[in-house]
Structure formats: C-alpha cells, structure tokens
Write an enzyme that holds these catalytic residues in place. Structure first.
Site, PDB file in Angstrom:
ATOM      1  N   TYR A  73      33.953 115.376 -64.149  1.00 43.46           N
ATOM      2  CA  TYR A  73      33.033 116.081 -63.246  1.00 43.46           C
ATOM      3  C   TYR A  73      32.178 115.095 -62.458  1.00 43.46           C
ATOM      4  O   TYR A  73      31.938 115.278 -61.262  1.00 43.46           O
ATOM      5  CB  TYR A  73      32.133 117.022 -64.054  1.00 43.46           C
ATOM      6  CG  TYR A  73      31.217 117.869 -63.194  1.00 43.46           C
ATOM      7  CD1 TYR A  73      31.639 119.113 -62.723  1.00 43.46           C
ATOM      8  CD2 TYR A  73      29.939 117.428 -62.849  1.00 43.46           C
ATOM      9  CE1 TYR A  73      30.816 119.892 -61.920  1.00 43.46           C
ATOM     10  CE2 TYR A  73      29.110 118.201 -62.046  1.00 43.46           C
ATOM     11  CZ  TYR A  73      29.550 119.432 -61.595  1.00 43.46           C
ATOM     12  OH  TYR A  73      28.737 120.200 -60.803  1.00 43.46           O
ATOM     13  N   PHE A 125      36.617 122.585 -31.528  1.00 39.52           N
ATOM     14  CA  PHE A 125      37.664 123.387 -32.148  1.00 39.52           C
ATOM     15  C   PHE A 125      37.039 124.659 -32.701  1.00 39.52           C
ATOM     16  O   PHE A 125      35.821 124.807 -32.722  1.00 39.52           O
ATOM     17  CB  PHE A 125      38.390 122.597 -33.240  1.00 39.52           C
ATOM     18  CG  PHE A 125      39.630 123.294 -33.730  1.00 39.52           C
ATOM     19  CD1 PHE A 125      40.613 123.685 -32.830  1.00 39.52           C
ATOM     20  CD2 PHE A 125      39.805 123.590 -35.064  1.00 39.52           C
ATOM     21  CE1 PHE A 125      41.756 124.361 -33.266  1.00 39.52           C
ATOM     22  CE2 PHE A 125      40.935 124.254 -35.503  1.00 39.52           C
ATOM     23  CZ  PHE A 125      41.913 124.639 -34.606  1.00 39.52           C
ATOM     24  N   ASP A 126      37.887 125.585 -33.159  1.00 38.86           N
ATOM     25  CA  ASP A 126      37.376 126.914 -33.514  1.00 38.86           C
ATOM     26  C   ASP A 126      36.333 126.874 -34.633  1.00 38.86           C
ATOM     27  O   ASP A 126      35.271 127.486 -34.529  1.00 38.86           O
ATOM     28  CB  ASP A 126      38.519 127.879 -33.857  1.00 38.86           C
ATOM     29  CG  ASP A 126      39.432 127.391 -34.968  1.00 38.86           C
ATOM     30  OD1 ASP A 126      39.226 126.281 -35.479  1.00 38.86           O
ATOM     31  OD2 ASP A 126      40.371 128.142 -35.321  1.00 38.86           O
ATOM     32  N   ASP A 216      34.460 113.954 -34.397  1.00 36.24           N
ATOM     33  CA  ASP A 216      35.311 114.893 -35.127  1.00 36.24           C
ATOM     34  C   ASP A 216      36.663 114.197 -35.276  1.00 36.24           C
ATOM     35  O   ASP A 216      37.441 114.093 -34.335  1.00 36.24           O
ATOM     36  CB  ASP A 216      35.446 116.203 -34.350  1.00 36.24           C
ATOM     37  CG  ASP A 216      36.323 117.225 -35.061  1.00 36.24           C
ATOM     38  OD1 ASP A 216      37.058 116.842 -35.990  1.00 36.24           O
ATOM     39  OD2 ASP A 216      36.310 118.407 -34.675  1.00 36.24           O
ATOM     40  N   ALA A 218      39.544 114.464 -37.204  1.00 38.86           N
ATOM     41  CA  ALA A 218      40.711 115.013 -37.899  1.00 38.86           C
ATOM     42  C   ALA A 218      41.985 114.236 -37.585  1.00 38.86           C
ATOM     43  O   ALA A 218      42.826 114.024 -38.464  1.00 38.86           O
ATOM     44  CB  ALA A 218      40.886 116.490 -37.542  1.00 38.86           C
ATOM     45  N   LYS A 259      44.898 116.405 -42.090  1.00 38.20           N
ATOM     46  CA  LYS A 259      45.744 116.007 -40.959  1.00 38.20           C
ATOM     47  C   LYS A 259      46.180 114.550 -41.155  1.00 38.20           C
ATOM     48  O   LYS A 259      47.161 114.294 -41.839  1.00 38.20           O
ATOM     49  CB  LYS A 259      45.004 116.178 -39.635  1.00 38.20           C
ATOM     50  CG  LYS A 259      44.901 117.637 -39.161  1.00 38.20           C
ATOM     51  CD  LYS A 259      43.760 118.380 -39.763  1.00 38.20           C
ATOM     52  CE  LYS A 259      43.488 119.715 -39.112  1.00 38.20           C
ATOM     53  NZ  LYS A 259      42.435 120.479 -39.816  1.00 38.20           N
ATOM     54  N   HIS A 450      40.570 135.428 -34.895  1.00 41.77           N
ATOM     55  CA  HIS A 450      42.016 135.254 -34.822  1.00 41.77           C
ATOM     56  C   HIS A 450      42.657 135.090 -36.189  1.00 41.77           C
ATOM     57  O   HIS A 450      43.854 135.290 -36.340  1.00 41.77           O
ATOM     58  CB  HIS A 450      42.368 134.064 -33.920  1.00 41.77           C
ATOM     59  CG  HIS A 450      41.732 132.776 -34.332  1.00 41.77           C
ATOM     60  ND1 HIS A 450      40.382 132.568 -34.261  1.00 41.77           N
ATOM     61  CD2 HIS A 450      42.264 131.616 -34.799  1.00 41.77           C
ATOM     62  CE1 HIS A 450      40.105 131.342 -34.677  1.00 41.77           C
ATOM     63  NE2 HIS A 450      41.229 130.742 -35.015  1.00 41.77           N
TER      64      HIS A 450
END
Length: 458
Positions: A73, A125-126, A216, A218, A259, A450
């Site tokens: 943990y 992005f979304d 960002d 990714a 990604k 979506h």
C-alpha cells in the site's frame, strides 16, 4: 502518395482470436446499442479503433514486470521506478502517478483554476474541457486557422495561434486566465504535432503575463518524433533530447500514460512548484489512493516504468507513425478526405466532406462511424459536434470546426492487412455516401454526453 509500410520492430508472441460477424448481425447490434459505439460489446467489434488509450499490446518485458509487481500500500517499489523513469525522461522535479489522465485533470484543474474564469489551449480534449468546466471556468480553443483546412498539408497543424492568444489575453484579462494548455500532439485537431518553435513562443507570451503553462502530454513521444523529422533544428537530436526540450517550457504536465506509455492503465501528473505538488498529493490521496500507488496496482506501475522507455524508442515510433501514413496514402488514392498530413495516433476522416448533405446538428462524423461498423465491424469515434455537445451557458448545440470520424490505431496491435480492411471499407462507403442519413439524440447526460447518449436515425 504511394503507400509505404514501415515493418514492425517486433514479432508477435501471443494472439487473440476475433469474432467475425455478418452485416445483418451488426445492423442489429448497433440498433441495440442505441447507435452509440461506446455501447457496443467489444466481442462484437472486428477492428476496434475507438481509442488508442489503454488498448495497446504490452511487450514481453512489460509482462515480466507485471509478475514482479510490488502490491504494498505504501512505499511500493513500482512507484519509485515509475517516478524515477518519468523524471529522467520528462525532466520534471515533482511527479505523481495516478490511474489515468482524467484523474490528473480532476486534481490539477481546480488548483490552477481556483478563482479563474478561463483556460486557453491549442485545443482541449473532451475530458480536459469537462474538467475545466467542472472547475467553474470556460475552455477556449486557440489552434492555428490552417488546422481548419483538412486538405492543407502543413508540418505543424497542431500549433497554438499565438497572435490570437495575445489578443485573447488582452480581451479576457491575464488575471482571469488560470492556465495555458499545450496539447501534444493536438488530438482534437487531428493528432497534429506542435513545433518547439511554437511552444517557445507560447511560453514567452505566458511568462510575460504570468500565466502558468501546462503540457497535456498523452502523446508526447509521437510529437517528439514529428519534431525530429520535420523541425530542422532537431533532426540530429535524439527523441529523449527533444522530449527534454519540449517539457522544459511547462510548469505543469498531465499525462494519460495509456497512450505513449503503452499500458492498459496509468497516468502521471507533475509540476516544478513544490507548494503546488503538496496540493496535488493531497488531491491524489483524496481521490486516487496513497501517493505511492496513485490508484494503480503495483504490477501496472512496473509495466508503466518499462512502457515509458519503450514508447520513446525511435524504431517503434517510425513504425507507429508509418502505420498512419500507410492508411492515409490508401485513402488519398481513393479521394477520401482526412486531416492531412496524417497525424500521430489516428486517421481523422473528414466526414463533413464525405457526407456534405448531413448538417452538423445531425452529426455527420457519428453517422460515418456507425456506417463503418455496419460495413465491416470497425469501431471508430466521433470528434465533431456530437462530441462537442451543448453550450454550458445556453444549453444549445455547439457547432464544431471539425466533423471528424477518428480511427485510432492501438499500439502494436493491428497488421497491414487490417489497415487494408479499413481502407477498403471506407472506399465502399464512399460509393454510397449520398444515401447515408443523419441521427438525432433522444437521451443525453449534461456533460461528456457522447459516452452514453442514445440516438436514433433520421
């Protein structure tokens, strides 16, 4: 453009059987899913291009790492391995693992946007847009205008429109802007890369107005590869050297490691600010778990530490980008429009040009994705007005600059033969494009609709 295929820098060690369905079965399945491709069972999909997030194939070294996972943990070895690897590759002093990119956004955005009204990005992005709005601010996109012309071939179509950025800061007031976000590669603009030259200029503007820059990240490795092959200054630099340069212009970063980390689950966030890092750790404990596992299992942490290294391998990146270029060349031969040149992780088919008779509020990109599933069992994703959703203030349907049907290629998963199936299916659809109808939404949630909205054909 002649299709050229760069061979895989690996060999296949395990295979997963795929279910083959008939067209009649697919018509029934998509109707049962309320014409939302997220609602389809994966077993009913032949080639799954919904996302490249967490869908890649892990290497034998990563699977070996899974067996070594420390599930403690607190103080797990895997967390130390991930943090040290990320620090080495990205050059950030403070790094915290989380379970995926949107978890990082959930923690970081309220810190940066507290008391602020706006976040500006080359394109949100979304999930990024959603977390900006959940933090009480508004997301403003500021991509270069050339990105809106899908037929225009430009090396760095994901760039920030820095002239407009200066005007936005003047109009909105620097004190009202909590963060400037540089998304690399620029997913919503078609997986398009951002140049170091552009990032430097954005950083100068941000520093002048004392606005922090967040990267960002990714698909940072894909962006670095594009910089190497397209930006003269960096043609003799290694991928790692380019990554260090790219990240040096950010005070913060968030990353979906699903990604370019080539893992099925994982994310990272980081900062150069010690005080902000303490707040990020508190957020991690509140929402994700203790800081040394960040919502991840020990085996996933080990796989991520290895995957981060594999994701910046130049031979892998040449093959990875080459897959996109091969599929793009096949579409170009057939006269099918896409966001060109091909981006890093997906082909973004221009549904607005393929289906010009379907207006934005009848969702041409979603219509094309549905048709592609019916045609060949291929699942894609709408990046258009359907995904953009409704204005948070007026509640009216927003009109996207793009109507893309995004076909994301998972890493190390599909072969050249699969790419030919995708191209052939789109060519067949083009032949009957004028007969394809739009859709209307019959049920939707207030945000990120979506993922779960229900539609019916018009």
């Amino acid at each position: 453009m002649k299709p050229i295929y760069f061979p895989e820098p690996f060999r296949i060690k395990a295979v997963e059987p795929l279910k083959m369905t008939t067209k009649e079965e697919r018509v029934k399945k998509i109707k049962e899913a309320h014409y939302n491709l997220f609602n389809l069972a994966s077993e009913d999909v032949y080639i799954d291009l919904l996302t490249d997030s967490g869908t890649g194939a892990m290497s034998s070294d990563q699977w070996a790492g899974v067996m070594k996972g420390d599930e403690s943990y607190a103080g797990a070895v895997g967390a130390k391995n991930v943090v040290n690897t990320a620090k080495d590759i990205l050059g950030f002093e403070f790094v915290q693992p989380v379970h995926q990119g949107r978890a990082a956004e959930k923690i970081v955005m309220p810190i940066l946007l507290k008391g602020k009204k706006y976040a500006i990005s080359n394109m949100h992005f979304d999930t990024t847009r959603a977390h900006v709005e959940l933090a009480g601010a508004r997301a403003i996109d500021c991509v270069i205008p050339e990105a809106l012309d899908t037929g225009l071939k430009l090396d760095f179509k994901g760039n920030m429109d820095n002239k407009r950025l200066v005007k936005l800061i003047e109009e909105l007031g620097a004190d009202n802007i909590g963060v400037i976000i540089i998304t690399v590669t620029n997913n919503s603009a078609g997986g398009q890369p951002v140049s170091i030259e552009n990032i430097r200029e954005t950083k100068k503007i941000a520093d002048k107005h004392k606005i922090p820059v967040l990267i960002d990240a990714a698909r940072y490795a894909e962006n670095a590869y594009f910089i190497k092959i397209r930006e003269k200054e960096f043609k003799d630099k290694s991928i790692l050297e380019i990554v260090h340069e790219m990240f040096s212009y950010g005070e913060y970063f968030t990353m979906s490691a699903k990604k370019d980390g080539i893992v099925n689950m994982g994310g990272l966030m980081g900062t150069r600010n010690a005080k902000a890092f303490e707040l990020m750790k508190i957020g991690c404990i509140s929402y994700e778990g203790f800081t040394t596992y960040g919502g991840m299992s020990g085996r996933d942490l080990e796989a991520l530490a290895i995957g981060l290294r594999e994701g910046v391998d130049e031979n892998f990146l040449r093959y990875r980008i080459g897959q996109m270029q091969y599929l793009a060349a096949r579409l170009e031969e057939a006269g099918i429009a896409y966001q060109s040149p091909a981006g890093g992780h997906a082909i973004f088919v221009d549904a607005k040009r393929l289906l010009p008779h379907i207006p934005y509020n009848e969702y041409p990109a979603q219509s094309l994705c549905i048709e592609l599933y019916i045609e060949a069992g291929i699942r894609g994703c709408d990046i258009g007005s359907y995904m953009l959703g409704n204005c948070p203030d007026t509640k009216k349907q927003l009109k996207s600059d793009f109507e893309f049907s995004r076909l994301c290629l998972p890493r190390r998963v599909y072969t050249q033969a699969h790419l030919d199936v995708i191209a052939d299916a789109l060519i067949n659809i083009k032949g009957r494009a004028s007969k394809i109808k739009g859709y209307k939404i019959v049920e939707e949630p207030p945000i990120l609709r979506h993922f779960s909205a229900k539609l019916k054909p018009l």
